[in-house]
Design a protein around this motif. Structure first.
Motif, PDB file in Angstrom:
ATOM      1  N   TYR A 275       4.241  -5.526  -9.006  1.00 27.69           N
ATOM      2  CA  TYR A 275       3.698  -5.053  -7.727  1.00 27.69           C
ATOM      3  C   TYR A 275       2.726  -3.874  -7.919  1.00 27.69           C
ATOM      4  O   TYR A 275       1.660  -3.841  -7.297  1.00 27.69           O
ATOM      5  CB  TYR A 275       4.848  -4.649  -6.794  1.00 27.69           C
ATOM      6  CG  TYR A 275       4.369  -4.084  -5.488  1.00 27.69           C
ATOM      7  CD1 TYR A 275       3.934  -4.929  -4.474  1.00 27.69           C
ATOM      8  CD2 TYR A 275       4.307  -2.712  -5.273  1.00 27.69           C
ATOM      9  CE1 TYR A 275       3.461  -4.422  -3.283  1.00 27.69           C
ATOM     10  CE2 TYR A 275       3.833  -2.196  -4.088  1.00 27.69           C
ATOM     11  CZ  TYR A 275       3.418  -3.056  -3.095  1.00 27.69           C
ATOM     12  OH  TYR A 275       2.933  -2.550  -1.917  1.00 27.69           O
TER      13      TYR A 275
ATOM     14  N   TRP B  28      -0.163  -3.969   1.716  1.00 27.68           N
ATOM     15  CA  TRP B  28       0.836  -4.379   2.716  1.00 27.68           C
ATOM     16  C   TRP B  28       1.177  -5.856   2.563  1.00 27.68           C
ATOM     17  O   TRP B  28       2.345  -6.249   2.686  1.00 27.68           O
ATOM     18  CB  TRP B  28       0.331  -4.087   4.129  1.00 27.68           C
ATOM     19  CG  TRP B  28       0.016  -2.637   4.323  1.00 27.68           C
ATOM     20  CD1 TRP B  28      -1.224  -2.075   4.473  1.00 27.68           C
ATOM     21  CD2 TRP B  28       0.952  -1.544   4.343  1.00 27.68           C
ATOM     22  NE1 TRP B  28      -1.119  -0.711   4.599  1.00 27.68           N
ATOM     23  CE2 TRP B  28       0.193  -0.351   4.523  1.00 27.68           C
ATOM     24  CE3 TRP B  28       2.335  -1.456   4.225  1.00 27.68           C
ATOM     25  CZ2 TRP B  28       0.784   0.902   4.591  1.00 27.68           C
ATOM     26  CZ3 TRP B  28       2.920  -0.190   4.289  1.00 27.68           C
ATOM     27  CH2 TRP B  28       2.162   0.954   4.467  1.00 27.68           C
ATOM     28  N   ARG B  29       0.163  -6.666   2.280  1.00 20.62           N
ATOM     29  CA  ARG B  29       0.394  -8.098   2.071  1.00 20.62           C
ATOM     30  C   ARG B  29       1.338  -8.322   0.887  1.00 20.62           C
ATOM     31  O   ARG B  29       2.291  -9.095   0.965  1.00 20.62           O
ATOM     32  CB  ARG B  29      -0.955  -8.773   1.822  1.00 20.62           C
ATOM     33  CG  ARG B  29      -0.878 -10.232   1.424  1.00 20.62           C
ATOM     34  CD  ARG B  29      -2.276 -10.703   1.009  1.00 20.62           C
ATOM     35  NE  ARG B  29      -2.244 -12.037   0.474  1.00 20.62           N
ATOM     36  CZ  ARG B  29      -2.864 -13.077   1.012  1.00 20.62           C
ATOM     37  NH1 ARG B  29      -3.574 -12.919   2.110  1.00 20.62           N
ATOM     38  NH2 ARG B  29      -2.795 -14.266   0.459  1.00 20.62           N
ATOM     39  N   TYR B  30       1.064  -7.633  -0.231  1.00 17.19           N
ATOM     40  CA  TYR B  30       1.929  -7.771  -1.402  1.00 17.19           C
ATOM     41  C   TYR B  30       3.345  -7.278  -1.103  1.00 17.19           C
ATOM     42  O   TYR B  30       4.328  -7.862  -1.575  1.00 17.19           O
ATOM     43  CB  TYR B  30       1.364  -6.982  -2.588  1.00 17.19           C
ATOM     44  CG  TYR B  30       0.043  -7.485  -3.125  1.00 17.19           C
ATOM     45  CD1 TYR B  30      -0.372  -8.806  -2.966  1.00 17.19           C
ATOM     46  CD2 TYR B  30      -0.806  -6.616  -3.815  1.00 17.19           C
ATOM     47  CE1 TYR B  30      -1.586  -9.252  -3.467  1.00 17.19           C
ATOM     48  CE2 TYR B  30      -2.020  -7.058  -4.334  1.00 17.19           C
ATOM     49  CZ  TYR B  30      -2.409  -8.372  -4.156  1.00 17.19           C
ATOM     50  OH  TYR B  30      -3.609  -8.806  -4.669  1.00 17.19           O
ATOM     51  N   ALA B  31       3.447  -6.200  -0.320  1.00 24.76           N
ATOM     52  CA  ALA B  31       4.774  -5.671   0.029  1.00 24.76           C
ATOM     53  C   ALA B  31       5.568  -6.691   0.831  1.00 24.76           C
ATOM     54  O   ALA B  31       6.774  -6.867   0.626  1.00 24.76           O
ATOM     55  CB  ALA B  31       4.629  -4.369   0.806  1.00 24.76           C
ATOM     56  N   ILE B  32       4.898  -7.383   1.751  1.00 21.85           N
ATOM     57  CA  ILE B  32       5.582  -8.385   2.576  1.00 21.85           C
ATOM     58  C   ILE B  32       5.994  -9.582   1.724  1.00 21.85           C
ATOM     59  O   ILE B  32       7.115 -10.089   1.845  1.00 21.85           O
ATOM     60  CB  ILE B  32       4.697  -8.791   3.771  1.00 21.85           C
ATOM     61  CG1 ILE B  32       4.604  -7.612   4.745  1.00 21.85           C
ATOM     62  CG2 ILE B  32       5.242 -10.035   4.464  1.00 21.85           C
ATOM     63  CD1 ILE B  32       3.556  -7.746   5.812  1.00 21.85           C
TER      64      ILE B  32
ATOM     65  N   THR C  60       8.939  -8.503  -0.346  1.00 19.72           N
ATOM     66  CA  THR C  60      10.147  -8.351   0.478  1.00 19.72           C
ATOM     67  C   THR C  60      10.760  -9.696   0.815  1.00 19.72           C
ATOM     68  O   THR C  60      11.964  -9.905   0.642  1.00 19.72           O
ATOM     69  CB  THR C  60       9.813  -7.586   1.780  1.00 19.72           C
ATOM     70  OG1 THR C  60       9.332  -6.282   1.442  1.00 19.72           O
ATOM     71  CG2 THR C  60      11.037  -7.470   2.671  1.00 19.72           C
ATOM     72  N   ILE C  61       9.937 -10.616   1.311  1.00 22.70           N
ATOM     73  CA  ILE C  61      10.444 -11.941   1.701  1.00 22.70           C
ATOM     74  C   ILE C  61      11.065 -12.647   0.500  1.00 22.70           C
ATOM     75  O   ILE C  61      12.186 -13.167   0.575  1.00 22.70           O
ATOM     76  CB  ILE C  61       9.318 -12.794   2.322  1.00 22.70           C
ATOM     77  CG1 ILE C  61       8.915 -12.212   3.683  1.00 22.70           C
ATOM     78  CG2 ILE C  61       9.762 -14.255   2.473  1.00 22.70           C
ATOM     79  CD1 ILE C  61       7.644 -12.809   4.269  1.00 22.70           C
TER      80      ILE C  61
ATOM     81  N   ILE D 146      16.855  -7.027   4.079  1.00 25.23           N
ATOM     82  CA  ILE D 146      15.510  -6.817   4.631  1.00 25.23           C
ATOM     83  C   ILE D 146      15.228  -5.320   4.763  1.00 25.23           C
ATOM     84  O   ILE D 146      14.154  -4.844   4.386  1.00 25.23           O
ATOM     85  CB  ILE D 146      15.360  -7.518   5.999  1.00 25.23           C
ATOM     86  CG1 ILE D 146      15.353  -9.029   5.815  1.00 25.23           C
ATOM     87  CG2 ILE D 146      14.091  -7.062   6.716  1.00 25.23           C
ATOM     88  CD1 ILE D 146      15.451  -9.818   7.110  1.00 25.23           C
TER      89      ILE D 146
ATOM     90  N   GLY E  92      12.667  -4.233   2.068  1.00 22.80           N
ATOM     91  CA  GLY E  92      11.452  -3.952   2.831  1.00 22.80           C
ATOM     92  C   GLY E  92      11.116  -2.475   2.792  1.00 22.80           C
ATOM     93  O   GLY E  92       9.955  -2.089   2.615  1.00 22.80           O
TER      94      GLY E  92
ATOM     95  N   LEU F 132       7.575  -1.348   1.215  1.00 21.51           N
ATOM     96  CA  LEU F 132       6.660  -0.741   2.186  1.00 21.51           C
ATOM     97  C   LEU F 132       6.387   0.735   1.841  1.00 21.51           C
ATOM     98  O   LEU F 132       5.269   1.219   2.024  1.00 21.51           O
ATOM     99  CB  LEU F 132       7.195  -0.894   3.608  1.00 21.51           C
ATOM    100  CG  LEU F 132       7.215  -2.347   4.118  1.00 21.51           C
ATOM    101  CD1 LEU F 132       7.936  -2.440   5.449  1.00 21.51           C
ATOM    102  CD2 LEU F 132       5.812  -2.925   4.222  1.00 21.51           C
TER     103      LEU F 132
END
Length: 196
Positions: free
Chosen positions: A41, A53-57, A60-61, A144, A148, A152
């Motif tokens: 990451y 933010w896209r990579y963080a989401i 996380t998922i 989550i 998350g 984040l």
């Protein structure tokens, strides 16, 4: 072996398929893999900060889905699959100590501390959660929040401070997060066993 895995994981950041690899690493980290997704990451986000933010989401998922897989391993396949994985990584003794000495609430606390600070390793706690029959919905919500929160926070730090914060994240953030997790655990133990 661990160092080779670490460098191999880092090398994935330069590939066109890096996002898919981030999802894969974040998924398997939460159930069977030793190298944290942060290793992939961080360089990805520093190379493309607009995608932090896209990579963080994505991380996380995938991490939560991997945690669910770890929960299922613990719930349905501990002896056949999870025990050999823990033995392979040398985590079986730590797992057995946790397994015999914790209750439902403690497992949830460990899920949060491991998700935020890898204390104890996330794969140990996701498998333990399945073995302890933690409610799957509550497990997912906790995962989550913890995973998350971690990704984040990393996204925010990297977007705000860029490359100069990398050394801090790699060398000190883990220690700070681990110290915070240890304080949470100590407060919980104090509350449970001293106050009652």
């Amino acid at each position: 072996m661990l160092r080779r895995l670490y460098y191999w994981t880092m090398s994935l950041a330069a590939r066109k398929s890096a996002e898919a690899w981030l999802a894969v690493i974040a998924f398997i980290e939460s159930s069977i893999f030793l190298v944290p997704a942060d290793v992939l990451y961080l360089p990805m986000t520093l190379a493309r900060p607009e995608r932090a933010w896209r990579y963080a989401i994505i991380a996380t998922i995938a991490s939560v889905l991997g945690g669910i897989a770890g929960w299922f391993l613990g719930y349905y396949a501990f002896e056949a699959v999870a025990r050999p994985i823990l033995e392979f990584y040398g985590k079986l003794d730590a797992f057995e100590r946790l397994r015999t000495g914790v209750d439902y609430q403690t497992v949830l606390l460990l899920l949060v501390t491991s998700g935020l600070a890898h204390l104890p390793p996330i794969k140990v706690v996701t498998i333990l959660s399945g073995v302890a029959h933690i409610n799957l919905g509550l497990f997912i919500v906790s995962a989550i929040a913890a995973r998350g929160g971690r990704f984040l926070l990393l996204a925010w730090l990297l977007r705000r401070y860029g490359e100069p914060i990398r050394d801090f994240i790699e060398k000190r953030l883990g220690h700070i997060a681990a110290a915070g997790a240890a304080v949470l655990i100590a407060l919980y133990v104090g509350y449970r066993y001293v106050a009652h």
